[in-house]
Design a protein around this motif. Sequence first.
Motif, PDB file in Angstrom:
ATOM      1  N   CYS A  54     -27.058 -90.850 -70.036  1.00 35.22           N
ATOM      2  CA  CYS A  54     -27.770 -89.723 -69.435  1.00 35.22           C
ATOM      3  C   CYS A  54     -26.948 -88.455 -69.644  1.00 35.22           C
ATOM      4  O   CYS A  54     -26.058 -88.143 -68.874  1.00 35.22           O
ATOM      5  CB  CYS A  54     -27.996 -89.991 -67.947  1.00 35.22           C
ATOM      6  SG  CYS A  54     -29.158 -88.868 -67.207  1.00 35.22           S
ATOM      7  N   TYR A  55     -27.231 -87.774 -70.739  1.00 38.74           N
ATOM      8  CA  TYR A  55     -26.509 -86.567 -71.084  1.00 38.74           C
ATOM      9  C   TYR A  55     -27.129 -85.392 -70.329  1.00 38.74           C
ATOM     10  O   TYR A  55     -27.522 -85.514 -69.191  1.00 38.74           O
ATOM     11  CB  TYR A  55     -26.556 -86.344 -72.593  1.00 38.74           C
ATOM     12  CG  TYR A  55     -26.118 -87.546 -73.380  1.00 38.74           C
ATOM     13  CD1 TYR A  55     -24.808 -88.008 -73.301  1.00 38.74           C
ATOM     14  CD2 TYR A  55     -27.001 -88.232 -74.199  1.00 38.74           C
ATOM     15  CE1 TYR A  55     -24.396 -89.119 -74.022  1.00 38.74           C
ATOM     16  CE2 TYR A  55     -26.594 -89.347 -74.925  1.00 38.74           C
ATOM     17  CZ  TYR A  55     -25.293 -89.779 -74.826  1.00 38.74           C
ATOM     18  OH  TYR A  55     -24.888 -90.870 -75.529  1.00 38.74           O
ATOM     19  N   ASP A  56     -27.246 -84.305 -70.990  1.00 40.39           N
ATOM     20  CA  ASP A  56     -27.835 -83.110 -70.415  1.00 40.39           C
ATOM     21  C   ASP A  56     -29.306 -83.376 -70.094  1.00 40.39           C
ATOM     22  O   ASP A  56     -30.066 -83.825 -70.950  1.00 40.39           O
ATOM     23  CB  ASP A  56     -27.696 -81.951 -71.393  1.00 40.39           C
ATOM     24  CG  ASP A  56     -28.206 -80.645 -70.836  1.00 40.39           C
ATOM     25  OD1 ASP A  56     -28.274 -80.512 -69.596  1.00 40.39           O
ATOM     26  OD2 ASP A  56     -28.545 -79.762 -71.628  1.00 40.39           O
ATOM     27  N   PHE A  57     -29.703 -83.110 -68.860  1.00 36.57           N
ATOM     28  CA  PHE A  57     -31.066 -83.426 -68.440  1.00 36.57           C
ATOM     29  C   PHE A  57     -32.104 -82.618 -69.211  1.00 36.57           C
ATOM     30  O   PHE A  57     -33.210 -83.081 -69.419  1.00 36.57           O
ATOM     31  CB  PHE A  57     -31.240 -83.246 -66.924  1.00 36.57           C
ATOM     32  CG  PHE A  57     -31.394 -81.832 -66.465  1.00 36.57           C
ATOM     33  CD1 PHE A  57     -32.657 -81.296 -66.287  1.00 36.57           C
ATOM     34  CD2 PHE A  57     -30.300 -81.045 -66.195  1.00 36.57           C
ATOM     35  CE1 PHE A  57     -32.823 -79.998 -65.841  1.00 36.57           C
ATOM     36  CE2 PHE A  57     -30.446 -79.743 -65.758  1.00 36.57           C
ATOM     37  CZ  PHE A  57     -31.718 -79.219 -65.587  1.00 36.57           C
ATOM     38  N   LYS A  58     -31.740 -81.433 -69.670  1.00 38.67           N
ATOM     39  CA  LYS A  58     -32.708 -80.621 -70.418  1.00 38.67           C
ATOM     40  C   LYS A  58     -33.049 -81.263 -71.755  1.00 38.67           C
ATOM     41  O   LYS A  58     -34.196 -81.240 -72.193  1.00 38.67           O
ATOM     42  CB  LYS A  58     -32.170 -79.205 -70.618  1.00 38.67           C
ATOM     43  CG  LYS A  58     -32.114 -78.414 -69.333  1.00 38.67           C
ATOM     44  CD  LYS A  58     -31.641 -77.009 -69.553  1.00 38.67           C
ATOM     45  CE  LYS A  58     -31.580 -76.291 -68.204  1.00 38.67           C
ATOM     46  NZ  LYS A  58     -31.142 -74.916 -68.332  1.00 38.67           N
ATOM     47  N   ILE A  59     -32.068 -81.855 -72.403  1.00 43.80           N
ATOM     48  CA  ILE A  59     -32.316 -82.561 -73.661  1.00 43.80           C
ATOM     49  C   ILE A  59     -33.172 -83.796 -73.392  1.00 43.80           C
ATOM     50  O   ILE A  59     -34.106 -84.092 -74.142  1.00 43.80           O
ATOM     51  CB  ILE A  59     -30.982 -82.954 -74.335  1.00 43.80           C
ATOM     52  CG1 ILE A  59     -30.222 -81.704 -74.757  1.00 43.80           C
ATOM     53  CG2 ILE A  59     -31.230 -83.867 -75.532  1.00 43.80           C
ATOM     54  CD1 ILE A  59     -28.816 -81.962 -75.228  1.00 43.80           C
TER      55      ILE A  59
ATOM     56  N   LYS B  95     -36.755 -82.781 -72.782  1.00 42.30           N
ATOM     57  CA  LYS B  95     -37.397 -82.410 -74.043  1.00 42.30           C
ATOM     58  C   LYS B  95     -37.755 -83.651 -74.851  1.00 42.30           C
ATOM     59  O   LYS B  95     -38.859 -83.756 -75.395  1.00 42.30           O
ATOM     60  CB  LYS B  95     -36.480 -81.498 -74.845  1.00 42.30           C
ATOM     61  CG  LYS B  95     -37.073 -81.019 -76.145  1.00 42.30           C
ATOM     62  CD  LYS B  95     -36.112 -80.127 -76.896  1.00 42.30           C
ATOM     63  CE  LYS B  95     -36.712 -79.754 -78.240  1.00 42.30           C
ATOM     64  NZ  LYS B  95     -35.733 -79.074 -79.085  1.00 42.30           N
TER      65      LYS B  95
ATOM     66  N   GLN C 174     -39.822 -80.427 -66.060  1.00 42.06           N
ATOM     67  CA  GLN C 174     -38.681 -80.593 -65.167  1.00 42.06           C
ATOM     68  C   GLN C 174     -39.118 -81.191 -63.836  1.00 42.06           C
ATOM     69  O   GLN C 174     -38.424 -82.031 -63.270  1.00 42.06           O
ATOM     70  CB  GLN C 174     -37.992 -79.247 -64.958  1.00 42.06           C
ATOM     71  CG  GLN C 174     -36.677 -79.326 -64.252  1.00 42.06           C
ATOM     72  CD  GLN C 174     -35.941 -78.000 -64.261  1.00 42.06           C
ATOM     73  OE1 GLN C 174     -36.326 -77.057 -64.955  1.00 42.06           O
ATOM     74  NE2 GLN C 174     -34.879 -77.905 -63.498  1.00 42.06           N
TER      75      GLN C 174
ATOM     76  N   TYR D 220     -39.697 -84.871 -64.289  1.00 44.11           N
ATOM     77  CA  TYR D 220     -38.396 -85.538 -64.416  1.00 44.11           C
ATOM     78  C   TYR D 220     -37.798 -85.812 -63.039  1.00 44.11           C
ATOM     79  O   TYR D 220     -37.404 -86.931 -62.728  1.00 44.11           O
ATOM     80  CB  TYR D 220     -37.460 -84.652 -65.253  1.00 44.11           C
ATOM     81  CG  TYR D 220     -36.012 -85.086 -65.242  1.00 44.11           C
ATOM     82  CD1 TYR D 220     -35.565 -86.096 -66.076  1.00 44.11           C
ATOM     83  CD2 TYR D 220     -35.090 -84.460 -64.403  1.00 44.11           C
ATOM     84  CE1 TYR D 220     -34.230 -86.489 -66.080  1.00 44.11           C
ATOM     85  CE2 TYR D 220     -33.757 -84.840 -64.399  1.00 44.11           C
ATOM     86  CZ  TYR D 220     -33.338 -85.851 -65.238  1.00 44.11           C
ATOM     87  OH  TYR D 220     -32.029 -86.234 -65.225  1.00 44.11           O
TER      88      TYR D 220
ATOM     89  N   ARG E 133     -26.306 -90.968 -57.326  1.00 44.07           N
ATOM     90  CA  ARG E 133     -25.585 -89.837 -57.908  1.00 44.07           C
ATOM     91  C   ARG E 133     -24.152 -89.884 -57.432  1.00 44.07           C
ATOM     92  O   ARG E 133     -23.879 -89.954 -56.230  1.00 44.07           O
ATOM     93  CB  ARG E 133     -26.242 -88.530 -57.499  1.00 44.07           C
ATOM     94  CG  ARG E 133     -25.642 -87.362 -58.205  1.00 44.07           C
ATOM     95  CD  ARG E 133     -26.443 -86.130 -57.962  1.00 44.07           C
ATOM     96  NE  ARG E 133     -25.802 -85.031 -58.683  1.00 44.07           N
ATOM     97  CZ  ARG E 133     -26.335 -83.858 -58.827  1.00 44.07           C
ATOM     98  NH1 ARG E 133     -27.507 -83.608 -58.308  1.00 44.07           N
ATOM     99  NH2 ARG E 133     -25.701 -82.924 -59.485  1.00 44.07           N
TER     100      ARG E 133
ATOM    101  N   LYS F 241     -23.207 -87.086 -61.508  1.00 41.52           N
ATOM    102  CA  LYS F 241     -23.814 -87.870 -62.586  1.00 41.52           C
ATOM    103  C   LYS F 241     -24.560 -89.058 -61.987  1.00 41.52           C
ATOM    104  O   LYS F 241     -24.083 -89.684 -61.054  1.00 41.52           O
ATOM    105  CB  LYS F 241     -22.724 -88.361 -63.534  1.00 41.52           C
ATOM    106  CG  LYS F 241     -23.247 -89.056 -64.752  1.00 41.52           C
ATOM    107  CD  LYS F 241     -22.111 -89.434 -65.670  1.00 41.52           C
ATOM    108  CE  LYS F 241     -22.669 -90.157 -66.881  1.00 41.52           C
ATOM    109  NZ  LYS F 241     -21.609 -90.584 -67.790  1.00 41.52           N
TER     110      LYS F 241
END
Length: 91
Positions: free
Chosen positions: A28-33, A36, A42, A45, A60, A64
């Motif tokens: 789970c990297y950047d949530f925006k990526i 997309k 959002q 998500y 969490r 993270k």
Amino acid sequence: MISTIDILSVLSDDKALILFNTIALGKCYDFKILIKNMGITQSQYYSRLRRISNMGLVKRENGKYMATTLGNVVYEAVLMVGKALNYYWAL
């Protein structure tokens, strides 16, 4: 009390299952990526993430998200079902 039906209901949504698998794998990297790549908004998500979290599958920690013990067990069960589906003709 969380039931099996509640967990299956949350994971029955394709996008929620993808999100859960991504978190369980630790990818789970950047949530925006991720948003997309999944093709969701959002709001969608965070809605799915909240439902998965309320079932106790993810938590969490240090900013993270990571799978809980229950989440790891459910993830392994999902993998087992996936393998069974790949070889259902032989079963």
